[in-house]
Design an enzyme around this catalytic site. Structure first.
Site, mmCIF file in Angstrom:
data_model
loop_
_atom_site.group_PDB
_atom_site.id
_atom_site.type_symbol
_atom_site.label_atom_id
_atom_site.label_comp_id
_atom_site.label_asym_id
_atom_site.label_seq_id
_atom_site.Cartn_x
_atom_site.Cartn_y
_atom_site.Cartn_z
ATOM 1 N N GLY A 33 0.826 -1.207 0.000
ATOM 2 C CA GLY A 33 0.000 0.000 0.000
ATOM 3 C C GLY A 33 0.854 1.249 0.000
ATOM 4 O O GLY A 33 2.068 1.181 -0.193
ATOM 5 N N ASN A 34 0.234 2.388 0.191
ATOM 6 C CA ASN A 34 0.982 3.645 0.287
ATOM 7 C C ASN A 34 0.317 4.566 1.303
ATOM 8 O O ASN A 34 -0.719 4.233 1.868
ATOM 9 C CB ASN A 34 1.116 4.293 -1.098
ATOM 10 C CG ASN A 34 -0.227 4.672 -1.678
ATOM 11 O OD1 ASN A 34 -0.911 5.560 -1.192
ATOM 12 N ND2 ASN A 34 -0.627 3.957 -2.738
ATOM 13 N N ARG A 35 0.910 5.721 1.532
ATOM 14 C CA ARG A 35 0.493 6.592 2.639
ATOM 15 C C ARG A 35 -0.647 7.546 2.304
ATOM 16 O O ARG A 35 -0.993 8.397 3.104
ATOM 17 C CB ARG A 35 1.687 7.408 3.132
ATOM 18 C CG ARG A 35 2.783 6.564 3.724
ATOM 19 C CD ARG A 35 3.872 7.443 4.330
ATOM 20 N NE ARG A 35 5.050 6.676 4.647
ATOM 21 C CZ ARG A 35 5.188 5.947 5.750
ATOM 22 N NH1 ARG A 35 4.205 5.891 6.640
ATOM 23 N NH2 ARG A 35 6.289 5.256 5.954
ATOM 24 N N SER A 36 -1.220 7.440 1.125
ATOM 25 C CA SER A 36 -2.305 8.363 0.778
ATOM 26 C C SER A 36 -3.495 8.172 1.709
ATOM 27 O O SER A 36 -3.961 7.054 1.917
ATOM 28 C CB SER A 36 -2.739 8.129 -0.672
ATOM 29 O OG SER A 36 -3.896 8.884 -0.941
ATOM 30 N N ALA A 100 -3.629 7.731 -5.266
ATOM 31 C CA ALA A 100 -2.259 7.224 -5.355
ATOM 32 C C ALA A 100 -2.355 5.757 -5.774
ATOM 33 O O ALA A 100 -2.632 4.879 -4.958
ATOM 34 C CB ALA A 100 -1.549 7.365 -4.019
#
Ligand code: CTP
Ligand code: CA
Length: 225
Positions: A33-36, A100
């Site tokens: 995943g990512n931090r968005s 994102a």
């Protein structure tokens, strides 16, 4: 007076907004995943609904409620986001891609939980479709707006994306600046237009950034129709 005039300036328009990060499964319990956080995209969706637009929000996992008056489709992966976006694209006037999207996904998703065995673990990743690039190829009358969150050479990368993805506008932000980027309520952005014009905004709330972007978009709409 300007505010009052802007009140309903997207009435009758259909706008598609993507928000938050996608997740790509590794096995039944893990993902990449990512931090968005989704805050920028949800702010845009709420602000567009407030101006009378019909808003389709396609969101990755986010801890945020759907803004009032917004129809939300929740997705997890880039492939699901791509399918949801393509299903609506022909019917909308505006697309804002604040999501994102994971650039890569695991080539194989293990159907059982991966057990801790060797000292290293290699996961092979394959490229995901570039949704915004595809929209740029297909676009007819739609206004296409992208985001570029960078850690260096902001303007170079953002301009490159604007051109390559055939966008009308790109919203560039340097996520290393305090007051910009992921999971906070403010942002510091530069808006780059297709003709090369650049507008630098100060640190503003994501709500304020959303309103300014929608002002620019409604100006483009009145020029094109
Ligand atoms: N985007 C997309 N589909 C992808 C990747 C990105 O639609 N698979 C969109 C994002 O929603 C954003 C814009 O493209 O509006 C720019 O995303 P970004 O990650 O900054 O650009 P990339 O083209 O993926 O390049 P890189 O990550 O290498 O900087
Ligand atoms: Ca990317």
């Amino acid at each position: 007076a300007a505010l009052l005039q802007n009140c309903q300036n997207l009435r009758g328009r259909r706008i598609l907004i993507t928000a938050a990060g996608t997740r790509e499964a590794i096995d039944p319990v893990r993902y990449i995943g990512n931090r968005s956080s989704g805050k920028m995209g949800y702010a845009l969706a709420g602000a567009a609904a407030g101006r009378g637009a019909e808003v389709i929000l396609i969101s990755g996992p986010a801890n945020l409620p759907a803004p009032p008056g917004v129809s939300i489709t929740r997705v997890e992966t880039a492939a699901q986001m791509q399918a949801a976006v393509l299903a609506e694209f022909d019917t909308v006037d505006i697309v804002i891609k604040a999501a994102a999207v994971a650039d890569y996904r695991p080539e194989l998703v293990a159907d059982q939980k991966i057990k801790k065995t060797g000292n290293t673990l290699t996961i092979n990743l394959v490229k995901n479709p570039d949704i915004l690039f595809e929209l740029g190829q297909r676009k007819k009358q739609q206004i296409l707006v992208g985001f570029a969150a960078e850690t260096k050479d902001l303007m170079i990368h953002a301009r490159e994306k604007l051109t390559k993805k055939n966008l009308d506008m790109i919203v560039a932000n340097d996520i290393t600046l305090p007051g910009a980027g992921f999971n906070i309520d403010t942002n510091i952005v530069k808006i780059i237009h297709k003709d090369g014009a650049v507008e630098e905004l100060p640190q503003l709330s994501k709500q304020q950034v959303a309103e300014i972007l929608l002002d620019k978009i409604s100006t483009l709409l009145t020029k094109s129709t």
